[in-house]
Design a protein around this motif. Sequence first.
Motif, PDB file in Angstrom:
ATOM      1  N   PHE A 126     118.528  87.291  41.204  1.00 36.50           N
ATOM      2  CA  PHE A 126     119.090  86.590  40.046  1.00 36.50           C
ATOM      3  C   PHE A 126     120.412  87.253  39.681  1.00 36.50           C
ATOM      4  O   PHE A 126     120.501  88.489  39.614  1.00 36.50           O
ATOM      5  CB  PHE A 126     118.127  86.656  38.858  1.00 36.50           C
ATOM      6  CG  PHE A 126     116.846  85.891  39.055  1.00 36.50           C
ATOM      7  CD1 PHE A 126     116.724  84.594  38.584  1.00 36.50           C
ATOM      8  CD2 PHE A 126     115.772  86.472  39.728  1.00 36.50           C
ATOM      9  CE1 PHE A 126     115.530  83.883  38.768  1.00 36.50           C
ATOM     10  CE2 PHE A 126     114.594  85.776  39.912  1.00 36.50           C
ATOM     11  CZ  PHE A 126     114.471  84.473  39.438  1.00 36.50           C
ATOM     12  N   ALA A 127     121.419  86.429  39.429  1.00 28.71           N
ATOM     13  CA  ALA A 127     122.769  86.959  39.189  1.00 28.71           C
ATOM     14  C   ALA A 127     122.825  87.903  38.010  1.00 28.71           C
ATOM     15  O   ALA A 127     123.633  88.848  37.992  1.00 28.71           O
ATOM     16  CB  ALA A 127     123.742  85.797  38.987  1.00 28.71           C
ATOM     17  N   ASP A 128     121.976  87.669  36.977  1.00 31.01           N
ATOM     18  CA  ASP A 128     122.027  88.514  35.787  1.00 31.01           C
ATOM     19  C   ASP A 128     121.027  89.665  35.851  1.00 31.01           C
ATOM     20  O   ASP A 128     120.787  90.335  34.835  1.00 31.01           O
ATOM     21  CB  ASP A 128     121.794  87.679  34.529  1.00 31.01           C
ATOM     22  CG  ASP A 128     120.425  87.024  34.502  1.00 31.01           C
ATOM     23  OD1 ASP A 128     119.723  87.056  35.537  1.00 31.01           O
ATOM     24  OD2 ASP A 128     120.041  86.475  33.439  1.00 31.01           O
ATOM     25  N   ARG A 129     120.439  89.908  37.013  1.00 28.40           N
ATOM     26  CA  ARG A 129     119.535  91.041  37.225  1.00 28.40           C
ATOM     27  C   ARG A 129     120.034  91.852  38.405  1.00 28.40           C
ATOM     28  O   ARG A 129     119.447  91.862  39.478  1.00 28.40           O
ATOM     29  CB  ARG A 129     118.111  90.555  37.490  1.00 28.40           C
ATOM     30  CG  ARG A 129     117.525  89.708  36.368  1.00 28.40           C
ATOM     31  CD  ARG A 129     117.096  90.577  35.213  1.00 28.40           C
ATOM     32  NE  ARG A 129     116.720  89.770  34.062  1.00 28.40           N
ATOM     33  CZ  ARG A 129     115.867  90.154  33.134  1.00 28.40           C
ATOM     34  NH1 ARG A 129     115.305  91.357  33.223  1.00 28.40           N
ATOM     35  NH2 ARG A 129     115.592  89.376  32.096  1.00 28.40           N
ATOM     36  N   PRO A 130     121.159  92.534  38.243  1.00 25.90           N
ATOM     37  CA  PRO A 130     121.783  93.226  39.368  1.00 25.90           C
ATOM     38  C   PRO A 130     120.902  94.331  39.940  1.00 25.90           C
ATOM     39  O   PRO A 130     120.121  94.978  39.232  1.00 25.90           O
ATOM     40  CB  PRO A 130     123.065  93.799  38.755  1.00 25.90           C
ATOM     41  CG  PRO A 130     122.810  93.846  37.293  1.00 25.90           C
ATOM     42  CD  PRO A 130     121.916  92.690  36.987  1.00 25.90           C
ATOM     43  N   ASP A 131     121.021  94.504  41.250  1.00 25.84           N
ATOM     44  CA  ASP A 131     120.309  95.550  41.994  1.00 25.84           C
ATOM     45  C   ASP A 131     118.797  95.423  41.875  1.00 25.84           C
ATOM     46  O   ASP A 131     118.072  96.420  41.953  1.00 25.84           O
ATOM     47  CB  ASP A 131     120.775  96.941  41.546  1.00 25.84           C
ATOM     48  CG  ASP A 131     122.245  97.177  41.879  1.00 25.84           C
ATOM     49  OD1 ASP A 131     122.721  96.555  42.850  1.00 25.84           O
ATOM     50  OD2 ASP A 131     122.901  97.949  41.177  1.00 25.84           O
ATOM     51  N   THR A 132     118.311  94.199  41.689  1.00 29.39           N
ATOM     52  CA  THR A 132     116.874  93.933  41.645  1.00 29.39           C
ATOM     53  C   THR A 132     116.555  92.798  42.608  1.00 29.39           C
ATOM     54  O   THR A 132     117.250  91.776  42.628  1.00 29.39           O
ATOM     55  CB  THR A 132     116.417  93.540  40.233  1.00 29.39           C
ATOM     56  OG1 THR A 132     116.795  94.556  39.310  1.00 29.39           O
ATOM     57  CG2 THR A 132     114.903  93.352  40.192  1.00 29.39           C
ATOM     58  N   VAL A 133     115.517  92.994  43.413  1.00 25.71           N
ATOM     59  CA  VAL A 133     115.081  91.979  44.376  1.00 25.71           C
ATOM     60  C   VAL A 133     113.652  91.578  44.033  1.00 25.71           C
ATOM     61  O   VAL A 133     112.790  92.433  43.794  1.00 25.71           O
ATOM     62  CB  VAL A 133     115.155  92.503  45.823  1.00 25.71           C
ATOM     63  CG1 VAL A 133     114.496  91.521  46.801  1.00 25.71           C
ATOM     64  CG2 VAL A 133     116.612  92.761  46.220  1.00 25.71           C
ATOM     65  N   TYR A 134     113.407  90.280  44.013  1.00 27.50           N
ATOM     66  CA  TYR A 134     112.068  89.739  43.787  1.00 27.50           C
ATOM     67  C   TYR A 134     111.575  89.119  45.089  1.00 27.50           C
ATOM     68  O   TYR A 134     112.359  88.523  45.849  1.00 27.50           O
ATOM     69  CB  TYR A 134     112.092  88.681  42.683  1.00 27.50           C
ATOM     70  CG  TYR A 134     112.546  89.213  41.348  1.00 27.50           C
ATOM     71  CD1 TYR A 134     111.626  89.598  40.384  1.00 27.50           C
ATOM     72  CD2 TYR A 134     113.902  89.344  41.058  1.00 27.50           C
ATOM     73  CE1 TYR A 134     112.044  90.100  39.150  1.00 27.50           C
ATOM     74  CE2 TYR A 134     114.337  89.853  39.838  1.00 27.50           C
ATOM     75  CZ  TYR A 134     113.394  90.220  38.887  1.00 27.50           C
ATOM     76  OH  TYR A 134     113.806  90.726  37.678  1.00 27.50           O
ATOM     77  N   ALA A 135     110.284  89.255  45.344  1.00 30.16           N
ATOM     78  CA  ALA A 135     109.701  88.677  46.554  1.00 30.16           C
ATOM     79  C   ALA A 135     108.337  88.102  46.210  1.00 30.16           C
ATOM     80  O   ALA A 135     107.615  88.646  45.374  1.00 30.16           O
ATOM     81  CB  ALA A 135     109.566  89.736  47.648  1.00 30.16           C
ATOM     82  N   VAL A 136     107.994  86.998  46.875  1.00 28.39           N
ATOM     83  CA  VAL A 136     106.699  86.371  46.631  1.00 28.39           C
ATOM     84  C   VAL A 136     106.167  85.794  47.927  1.00 28.39           C
ATOM     85  O   VAL A 136     106.927  85.290  48.760  1.00 28.39           O
ATOM     86  CB  VAL A 136     106.808  85.274  45.547  1.00 28.39           C
ATOM     87  CG1 VAL A 136     107.760  84.167  45.978  1.00 28.39           C
ATOM     88  CG2 VAL A 136     105.446  84.703  45.215  1.00 28.39           C
ATOM     89  N   ARG A 137     104.855  85.872  48.075  1.00 24.66           N
ATOM     90  CA  ARG A 137     104.219  85.336  49.276  1.00 24.66           C
ATOM     91  C   ARG A 137     103.232  84.229  48.911  1.00 24.66           C
ATOM     92  O   ARG A 137     102.392  84.407  48.027  1.00 24.66           O
ATOM     93  CB  ARG A 137     103.460  86.435  50.025  1.00 24.66           C
ATOM     94  CG  ARG A 137     102.711  85.888  51.228  1.00 24.66           C
ATOM     95  CD  ARG A 137     101.721  86.856  51.820  1.00 24.66           C
ATOM     96  NE  ARG A 137     100.991  86.202  52.904  1.00 24.66           N
ATOM     97  CZ  ARG A 137      99.990  86.753  53.565  1.00 24.66           C
ATOM     98  NH1 ARG A 137      99.581  87.960  53.246  1.00 24.66           N
ATOM     99  NH2 ARG A 137      99.379  86.086  54.530  1.00 24.66           N
ATOM    100  N   CYS A 138     103.333  83.102  49.613  1.00 26.09           N
ATOM    101  CA  CYS A 138     102.321  82.047  49.560  1.00 26.09           C
ATOM    102  C   CYS A 138     102.019  81.648  51.000  1.00 26.09           C
ATOM    103  O   CYS A 138     102.670  80.770  51.554  1.00 26.09           O
ATOM    104  CB  CYS A 138     102.813  80.854  48.745  1.00 26.09           C
ATOM    105  SG  CYS A 138     102.906  81.188  46.983  1.00 26.09           S
ATOM    106  N   GLU A 139     101.100  82.355  51.610  1.00 20.73           N
ATOM    107  CA  GLU A 139     100.621  82.178  52.987  1.00 20.73           C
ATOM    108  C   GLU A 139     101.525  82.816  54.031  1.00 20.73           C
ATOM    109  O   GLU A 139     101.066  83.596  54.851  1.00 20.73           O
ATOM    110  CB  GLU A 139     100.368  80.701  53.309  1.00 20.73           C
ATOM    111  CG  GLU A 139      99.193  80.111  52.525  1.00 20.73           C
ATOM    112  CD  GLU A 139      98.716  78.800  53.110  1.00 20.73           C
ATOM    113  OE1 GLU A 139      98.840  78.593  54.331  1.00 20.73           O
ATOM    114  OE2 GLU A 139      98.192  77.980  52.336  1.00 20.73           O
ATOM    115  N   SER A 140     102.811  82.476  54.081  1.00 22.25           N
ATOM    116  CA  SER A 140     103.670  83.086  55.098  1.00 22.25           C
ATOM    117  C   SER A 140     103.715  84.599  54.899  1.00 22.25           C
ATOM    118  O   SER A 140     103.737  85.083  53.763  1.00 22.25           O
ATOM    119  CB  SER A 140     105.080  82.496  55.014  1.00 22.25           C
ATOM    120  OG  SER A 140     105.083  81.141  55.353  1.00 22.25           O
ATOM    121  N   PRO A 141     103.734  85.375  55.988  1.00 24.36           N
ATOM    122  CA  PRO A 141     103.581  86.831  55.869  1.00 24.36           C
ATOM    123  C   PRO A 141     104.743  87.507  55.145  1.00 24.36           C
ATOM    124  O   PRO A 141     105.893  87.086  55.248  1.00 24.36           O
ATOM    125  CB  PRO A 141     103.512  87.290  57.336  1.00 24.36           C
ATOM    126  CG  PRO A 141     104.215  86.216  58.101  1.00 24.36           C
ATOM    127  CD  PRO A 141     103.903  84.941  57.386  1.00 24.36           C
TER     128      PRO A 141
END
Length: 608
Positions: free
Chosen positions: A162-177
Amino acid sequence: MCGIVGYVGPRDCTDVLVSALTKLEYRGYDSAGIAVFEDGKIAVAKTKGRLSDLVNKMEKEGKPHGHAGIGHTRWATHGEPSDVNSHPHSGRRVTIVHNGIIENYKQLKQFLIDNERTEFLSDTDTEVVAQLLDFYYDGNPIRCIRKVLHELRGSFALGIVFADRPDTVYAVRCESPLIVGQGTGEVFVASDVPAIIKYTKDYYLLEYGEIAVLKNGSVHFCSLHGRMIEKELHTADWDEDSAEKGGYPHFMIKEIHEQPTAVKTTVTPRIEDGLPDLSECGITPEALKNVNNIFIVACGTAMHAGMVGKYVIEKLARVSVTVDIASEFRYRDPLLGKDDLVVIISQSGETADSKAVLSLAKEMGAKTLAVVNVKGSSIAREADMVIYTHAGPEIAVASTKAYMVQLAVMYLLAFEMAFAGGRIDEEKCRKLTSQLTAMPDIIQETIEKTLDVCQYISTKLITADSLLYIGRGLDYALSMEGSLKLKEISYIHSESYAAGELKHGTISLITDGMPVIAVATQNTLLEKTVSNIKEVKARGAMTIVICDEQADIDREAADYLIRVPRISEMLMPMVATVPMQLLAYYTSVNKGNDVDKPRNLAKSVTVE
């Protein structure tokens, strides 16, 4: 099948992302791209082609520098390989990378157009997700991700910034590894462990619906319901070479295990409202209704998939189908007309003899349909219509998942052709389509149920000089593929015969202890097949029978039984092929052969 990565830590983010993607390029190489936080803003670099093309582009135009970002290597599904269809994709405030399929992206895209007049730049399902995240974003990333997840249908994994959340990465899994690697003061996201093994062997496994937040070199997790969760940290004991195989000893066994996902990825985009829909492939019901004759032309394993296609198309659609080897078809002066359809099946899309058949068919005015796995390949470009099989890259020379998805496409084509021609009604078509969509889970169950018994029975085959595969109907078509698999990687002479032909000469080959593998999944023909099994058994054969779990098999006829789940007879080839793959694999392993690179063979035959 794509590869996604992410990084937050003190290293140069671009270098880490590129290095990680190098280990995932086997998952796709149609395009590559990265998004990096540079001076608090998201800088994107992406291009069509291989990862090396991205590196060259950044060397010329400048690469982004920062300490957090996401990356992607693509195997195209929605949208051709191109710069604009490359990942990452962005909304105004959100940028994402994506692995998998969004089944309902068309409906979501229309929703966004109706409600925001969103302008889409690409043809991908991924951009729809980016725009949807942007549509719902209210400053709370987790709440936004959760809301979007409830609206998405499919099998997917996402890396999000998210552009307003610098240096932060979000990840989510729904079936794909998806996994999250934990280093010292740094964290990683990846589709598979090989991407991070250079930096750390410690990782978390994301489960369905779990969200990971990577920030300040650490990670925390929350559930689909927003609750914080603790996860077990795993440690890989692989070296970098074995990690590329995902911990499997060979690519072939890895690819056997990838078959459920490959089938789902191939079938799901071609089903609309419970019915097959091949319109995106250029195939319309009107075109199918006007087909006079079908010629399926291919080589090796692809030809065996065509044999199954012949049985199913003729049974359901009542259209005459001829299956031929490409190298023979092109030289026998075939009779082709403008109302005939020539189907070319080729994993690589570059098979020399198959390309020649395509040219011949077009010269003679016939319609042409390519069934290929590689976007942009020669056969795909030149055919009138194309159905892409989304198997992802197949490394082992012996084809497994590419064959399985070719079977899936043959069923889709048969269902739509039969429905378009009025040979089956909508209720029947929906039922058949539903059975096909259930196949990934059934294939997975079959792998789990038959692996150990196949490993054991393979020890009985390693001393054989020669063996036979037999079957009737679809089982005969399937036995041809089983025989090819065994001979090409175990080097044991193997032939397949229609079981009813045994008494016309072949039974003279039976000697004491000679293995005969009988495929007996067609219950309407079971009594006749069992009689043939008894005939070879009476002459000293060691009999191995592949049948469904409820089949009544006389134990005096079978020395060894391999039982698979019971499903519709018509779809049995997609189940029964699994133990034949496993038998071939373990026999080759037990003989000490180079399983992935059998002697004298190449993955793609691009010369005559």
